[in-house]
Design a protein around this motif. Structure first.
Motif, PDB file in Angstrom:
ATOM      1  N   PHE A 119       0.810  -1.221   0.000  1.00  0.00           N
ATOM      2  CA  PHE A 119       0.000   0.000   0.000  1.00  0.00           C
ATOM      3  C   PHE A 119       0.844   1.273   0.000  1.00  0.00           C
ATOM      4  N   THR A 120       2.064   1.203   0.488  1.00  0.00           N
ATOM      5  CA  THR A 120       2.931   2.378   0.391  1.00  0.00           C
ATOM      6  C   THR A 120       3.594   2.443  -0.982  1.00  0.00           C
ATOM      7  N   ARG A 121       3.917   1.312  -1.570  1.00  0.00           N
ATOM      8  CA  ARG A 121       4.536   1.314  -2.905  1.00  0.00           C
ATOM      9  C   ARG A 121       3.547   1.720  -3.992  1.00  0.00           C
ATOM     10  N   HIS A 122       2.273   1.358  -3.809  1.00  0.00           N
ATOM     11  CA  HIS A 122       1.289   1.579  -4.867  1.00  0.00           C
ATOM     12  C   HIS A 122       0.222   2.609  -4.480  1.00  0.00           C
ATOM     13  N   HIS A 123       0.512   3.411  -3.456  1.00  0.00           N
ATOM     14  CA  HIS A 123      -0.463   4.411  -3.015  1.00  0.00           C
ATOM     15  C   HIS A 123      -0.939   5.281  -4.186  1.00  0.00           C
ATOM     16  N   GLY A 124      -2.258   5.379  -4.324  1.00  0.00           N
ATOM     17  CA  GLY A 124      -2.841   6.236  -5.348  1.00  0.00           C
ATOM     18  C   GLY A 124      -2.922   5.617  -6.729  1.00  0.00           C
ATOM     19  N   ARG A 125      -2.421   4.411  -6.908  1.00  0.00           N
ATOM     20  CA  ARG A 125      -2.449   3.788  -8.237  1.00  0.00           C
ATOM     21  C   ARG A 125      -2.677   2.277  -8.129  1.00  0.00           C
ATOM     22  N   ILE A 126      -3.568   1.901  -7.221  1.00  0.00           N
ATOM     23  CA  ILE A 126      -3.920   0.495  -7.073  1.00  0.00           C
ATOM     24  C   ILE A 126      -4.956   0.111  -8.120  1.00  0.00           C
ATOM     25  N   ASP A 127      -4.675  -0.956  -8.862  1.00  0.00           N
ATOM     26  CA  ASP A 127      -5.601  -1.430  -9.890  1.00  0.00           C
ATOM     27  C   ASP A 127      -5.535  -2.955  -9.932  1.00  0.00           C
ATOM     28  N   GLU A 128      -6.212  -3.549 -10.897  1.00  0.00           N
ATOM     29  CA  GLU A 128      -6.251  -5.002 -10.970  1.00  0.00           C
ATOM     30  C   GLU A 128      -4.863  -5.610 -11.179  1.00  0.00           C
ATOM     31  N   THR A 129      -4.015  -4.905 -11.909  1.00  0.00           N
ATOM     32  CA  THR A 129      -2.666  -5.420 -12.149  1.00  0.00           C
ATOM     33  C   THR A 129      -1.857  -5.469 -10.862  1.00  0.00           C
ATOM     34  N   THR A 130      -1.888  -4.375 -10.092  1.00  0.00           N
ATOM     35  CA  THR A 130      -1.121  -4.365  -8.843  1.00  0.00           C
ATOM     36  C   THR A 130      -1.729  -5.319  -7.819  1.00  0.00           C
ATOM     37  N   LEU A 131      -3.050  -5.437  -7.794  1.00  0.00           N
ATOM     38  CA  LEU A 131      -3.682  -6.376  -6.866  1.00  0.00           C
ATOM     39  C   LEU A 131      -3.333  -7.822  -7.212  1.00  0.00           C
ATOM     40  N   LEU A 132      -3.192  -8.092  -8.497  1.00  0.00           N
ATOM     41  CA  LEU A 132      -2.756  -9.423  -8.906  1.00  0.00           C
ATOM     42  C   LEU A 132      -1.344  -9.700  -8.405  1.00  0.00           C
ATOM     43  N   GLU A 133      -0.484  -8.679  -8.490  1.00  0.00           N
ATOM     44  CA  GLU A 133       0.870  -8.808  -7.951  1.00  0.00           C
ATOM     45  C   GLU A 133       0.823  -9.107  -6.457  1.00  0.00           C
ATOM     46  N   TYR A 134      -0.041  -8.402  -5.731  1.00  0.00           N
ATOM     47  CA  TYR A 134      -0.184  -8.591  -4.285  1.00  0.00           C
ATOM     48  C   TYR A 134      -0.563 -10.036  -3.974  1.00  0.00           C
ATOM     49  N   ALA A 135      -1.487 -10.581  -4.755  1.00  0.00           N
ATOM     50  CA  ALA A 135      -1.968 -11.939  -4.511  1.00  0.00           C
ATOM     51  C   ALA A 135      -0.877 -12.985  -4.661  1.00  0.00           C
ATOM     52  N   GLN A 136       0.161 -12.662  -5.436  1.00  0.00           N
ATOM     53  CA  GLN A 136       1.214 -13.646  -5.694  1.00  0.00           C
ATOM     54  C   GLN A 136       2.040 -13.970  -4.444  1.00  0.00           C
ATOM     55  N   TYR A 137       1.933 -13.136  -3.424  1.00  0.00           N
ATOM     56  CA  TYR A 137       2.683 -13.378  -2.194  1.00  0.00           C
ATOM     57  C   TYR A 137       2.010 -14.406  -1.285  1.00  0.00           C
ATOM     58  N   PHE A 138       0.825 -14.881  -1.679  1.00  0.00           N
ATOM     59  CA  PHE A 138       0.069 -15.798  -0.829  1.00  0.00           C
ATOM     60  C   PHE A 138      -0.305 -17.056  -1.609  1.00  0.00           C
ATOM     61  N   PRO A 139      -0.200 -18.247  -0.992  1.00  0.00           N
ATOM     62  CA  PRO A 139      -0.576 -19.486  -1.673  1.00  0.00           C
ATOM     63  C   PRO A 139      -2.040 -19.431  -2.108  1.00  0.00           C
ATOM     64  N   PRO A 140      -2.359 -19.799  -3.345  1.00  0.00           N
ATOM     65  CA  PRO A 140      -3.723 -19.643  -3.852  1.00  0.00           C
ATOM     66  C   PRO A 140      -4.741 -20.626  -3.291  1.00  0.00           C
ATOM     67  N   ALA A 141      -4.295 -21.754  -2.752  1.00  0.00           N
ATOM     68  CA  ALA A 141      -5.258 -22.765  -2.313  1.00  0.00           C
ATOM     69  C   ALA A 141      -5.069 -23.123  -0.848  1.00  0.00           C
TER      70      ALA A 141
END
Length: 321
Positions: free
Chosen positions: A42-64
């Motif tokens: 949230f500090t790296r992407h402040h003001g420009r959060i979108d589906e692309t950055t949220l997808l990047e965020y999700a990669q830090y967590f196991p999907p299942a």
């Protein structure tokens, strides 16, 4: 992909035991930790959060992963509360819980300064802690701290990171009180098992996991013997952090070897002269008083001795004027 975003965030503050807390929680069977500790999304992407950055965020967590919590720890979030608290509320699951670990602000600042001095190049060796505080509070020459004035500004801003109450209230505007936990490093150090029992109660997970837990201290600041080697090892740690986090015993063994061979034992940690300590105590006094009210009256949190006694001392000094 929203199901892969964290619903547990350690959001404050640096040099207050957040690495230890992250490690303790990451080993609980109901908690899945991010692959690296400080994502700073949230500090790296402040003001420009979108589906692309949220997808990047999700990669830090196991999907299942079926565990109850997905956790990350970015202790700088509290300082940036005015910028990011609302964004975090908008983009994280609505049941997300936030953990804030605080520390007596003068001691925290000394620890931060020592850590930066240990990172060769962050703060000039000629700048004492007293110099550092004067530059921060009086608007001194940033180039004295570092020739990169942007980095220097980031360094001196950390003095203001100890103004906890105002930042916490920014989060309280958007989060239900029941989803916020405020704790103190001093309490965790003195009674880690009792402290973790309170955290487990807040999270509604089994505290029995910590009955036989050893509570190792993580990320203790050490002075490196060799700057170039320190930077190389630090780079390796960042590169392979996700792998090491899956092998906590190996990570701890590596840290033990590093500290034994590549850090200086008996290093004198920085201190502040009495005038600097007085200035800092005065600077933090009002916020500390507000923090007591916030903790006791609004969050039902017991405050540590430094906070309660500091408030009494400040009140006495004020009456004496």
């Amino acid at each position: 992909m929203s199901m892969y975003r964290p619903n547990l965030v350690i959001a404050g503050v640096p040099k207050a035991g957040t690495t230890s807390l992250f490690r303790y929680l990451s080993e609980h069977p109901d908690i899945c930790a991010s692959s690296v500790k400080e994502i700073r999304f949230f500090t790296r992407h402040h003001g420009r959060i979108d589906e692309t950055t949220l997808l990047e965020y999700a990669q830090y967590f196991p999907p299942a992963d079926a565990r109850r919590y997905r956790m990350e720890a970015s202790p700088g979030y509290l300082f940036r509360a005015g910028d990011i608290a609302e964004e975090m509320r908008s983009h994280l699951p609505q049941d997300t819980r936030l953990l804030f670990l605080l520390r007596e602000p003068v001691a925290r600042l000394l620890s931060f300064y020592f850590a930066q001095m240990s990172k060769v190049g962050s703060i000039r060796e000629s700048v004492t802690f007293d110099d550092y505080v004067r530059i921060a509070l009086d608007g001194g020459d940033l180039a004295r701290v570092n020739e990169d004035t942007s980095l220097a500004q980031n360094m001196v801003n950390r003095v203001y990171e100890g103004l906890y109450a105002d930042s916490l209230r920014q989060f309280m505007k958007f989060w239900p009180r029941a989803q916020l936990f405020v704790g103190f490093m001093e309490t965790m150090q003195q009674s880690p098992r009792v402290f973790m029992s309170e955290v487990c109660k807040f999270l509604n997970v089994d505290p029995g996991f910590y009955e036989r837990y050893s509570f190792p201290i993580e990320n203790r600041t050490q002075a490196p013997r060799f700057g170039q080697i320190h930077r190389f090892v630090h780079g390796l740690n960042r590169r392979f952090e996700s792998d090491l986090n899956r092998l906590p015993a190996l990570r701890r063994a590596g840290r033990t070897v590093y500290n034994a061979l590549l850090t200086t034992r008996g290093t004198t940690k920085p201190s502040a002269n009495p005038e600097t300590r007085r200035r800092l105590r005065d600077f933090y006094a009002k916020q500390n008083k507000d923090l007591i009210s916030l903790c006791i009256d609004e969050l039902g949190v017991t405050v540590p001795d430094w906070l309660a006694q500091g408030s009494e001392t400040a009140a006495h000094s004020h009456r004496s004027l």
